[in-house]
Every structure is written in structure tokens, then in C-alpha cells.
Design a protein around this motif. Structure first.
Motif, PDB file in Angstrom:
ATOM      1  N   VAL A  77       0.630  -5.674  10.082  1.00 50.80           N
ATOM      2  CA  VAL A  77       0.806  -4.666  11.524  1.00 50.80           C
ATOM      3  C   VAL A  77       1.518  -3.879   9.801  1.00 50.80           C
ATOM      4  O   VAL A  77       1.511  -4.198   8.543  1.00 50.80           O
ATOM      5  CB  VAL A  77       2.014  -5.420  11.484  1.00 50.80           C
ATOM      6  N   PHE A  78       1.348  -2.601   9.981  1.00 52.57           N
ATOM      7  CA  PHE A  78       1.939  -1.503   8.900  1.00 52.57           C
ATOM      8  C   PHE A  78       3.588  -1.073   8.864  1.00 52.57           C
ATOM      9  O   PHE A  78       3.896  -0.782  10.441  1.00 52.57           O
ATOM     10  CB  PHE A  78       0.344  -0.665   9.206  1.00 52.57           C
ATOM     11  N   GLN A  79       4.387  -1.163   8.306  1.00 56.51           N
ATOM     12  CA  GLN A  79       5.325  -0.875   8.032  1.00 56.51           C
ATOM     13  C   GLN A  79       5.517   0.529   6.493  1.00 56.51           C
ATOM     14  O   GLN A  79       5.046  -0.178   5.318  1.00 56.51           O
ATOM     15  CB  GLN A  79       6.794  -1.964   7.488  1.00 56.51           C
TER      16      GLN A  79
ATOM     17  N   VAL B  92       0.766  -1.028   0.397  1.00 56.08           N
ATOM     18  CA  VAL B  92      -0.322  -0.085   0.261  1.00 56.08           C
ATOM     19  C   VAL B  92       1.390   0.929   0.112  1.00 56.08           C
ATOM     20  O   VAL B  92       2.445   0.954  -0.496  1.00 56.08           O
ATOM     21  CB  VAL B  92      -0.885   0.203   1.294  1.00 56.08           C
ATOM     22  N   ALA B  93       0.620   2.047   1.183  1.00 52.82           N
ATOM     23  CA  ALA B  93       1.603   3.567   0.520  1.00 52.82           C
ATOM     24  C   ALA B  93       2.218   2.917   2.111  1.00 52.82           C
ATOM     25  O   ALA B  93       2.797   3.683   2.705  1.00 52.82           O
ATOM     26  CB  ALA B  93       1.034   4.861   1.339  1.00 52.82           C
ATOM     27  N   GLY B  94       3.352   1.701   1.586  1.00 52.17           N
ATOM     28  CA  GLY B  94       4.150   0.940   2.759  1.00 52.17           C
ATOM     29  C   GLY B  94       3.435  -0.198   2.301  1.00 52.17           C
ATOM     30  O   GLY B  94       3.719  -0.770   1.452  1.00 52.17           O
ATOM     31  N   THR B  95       4.074  -0.833   3.375  1.00 56.34           N
ATOM     32  CA  THR B  95       3.308  -2.857   3.382  1.00 56.34           C
ATOM     33  C   THR B  95       3.038  -3.016   4.921  1.00 56.34           C
ATOM     34  O   THR B  95       2.723  -3.208   6.026  1.00 56.34           O
ATOM     35  CB  THR B  95       4.922  -3.454   3.350  1.00 56.34           C
ATOM     36  N   MET B  96       1.788  -3.376   4.438  1.00 58.75           N
ATOM     37  CA  MET B  96       1.129  -4.068   5.183  1.00 58.75           C
ATOM     38  C   MET B  96       1.499  -5.947   5.466  1.00 58.75           C
ATOM     39  O   MET B  96       0.977  -6.991   4.684  1.00 58.75           O
ATOM     40  CB  MET B  96      -1.001  -4.451   4.529  1.00 58.75           C
ATOM     41  N   TYR B  97       0.958  -5.962   6.771  1.00 58.26           N
ATOM     42  CA  TYR B  97       1.601  -7.644   6.847  1.00 58.26           C
ATOM     43  C   TYR B  97       0.591  -8.499   7.730  1.00 58.26           C
ATOM     44  O   TYR B  97       0.240  -7.119   9.005  1.00 58.26           O
ATOM     45  CB  TYR B  97       3.087  -7.529   7.597  1.00 58.26           C
TER      46      TYR B  97
END
Length: 77
Positions: free
Chosen positions: A48-50, A27-32
Motif C-alpha cells: 500500500v502506498f500512502q 519513498v516520496a510518501g510511505t510504502m507499506y
């Protein structure tokens, strides 16, 4: 890095907190989406959002599901 926040929000004290499987979504980063073993028979699924590296922020716990087993499929939630 998200274990203390999970324990506080779920009101659990986890002796074990071992990731066993994960999926990711950019996404606008990475969703784990991570399956985590918290005891011999109990698992939880955490989200978890990074953020992007340029934002210089660590991972953050977005949501979680408790009461899972080793055989429960890890799905997006």
C-alpha cells in the motif's frame, strides 16, 4: 481503506481482513508491506502506498500476493 479494492482485484470476498504485521519504506510518501489475515488459515501480503500529507490523497493498493500462511515471512515485493 484498501479492502474493497483488494477484494475486487483479487476476486475474493473477505469476511476477515485483519492486519497482523507490517513493514514500511519511505519513498516520496510511505510504502507499506502488510500481512493480512483473510481466514483462519489464509493470509495475503499487500503493498500500500500512502502519499505525502500535502498531496491530500488516501492510501492506494499497489500490489498483493495471495496464498500466504501465518508463517510466511513478510518481504518487500
Amino acid at each position: 481503506q484498501v479492502k474493497p479494492e483488494f477484494e475486487r482485484r483479487a476476486n475474493m470476498n473477505c469476511g476477515d481482513f485483519t492486519p497482523t504485521e507490517y513493514r514500511s519504506q519511505v519513498v516520496a510518501g510511505t510504502m507499506y508491506f502488510i500481512k493480512v489475515r483473510v481466514s483462519d488459515v489464509e493470509y495475503v501480503h499487500i503493498k500500500v502506498f500512502q502519499s505525502l500529507p500535502c498531496e491530500n490523497q488516501g492510501p492506494s493498493l499497489v500490489a498483493f500476493q495471495t496464498g500466504k500462511t501465518r508463517d510466511d515471512p513478510l518481504t518487500y515485493f
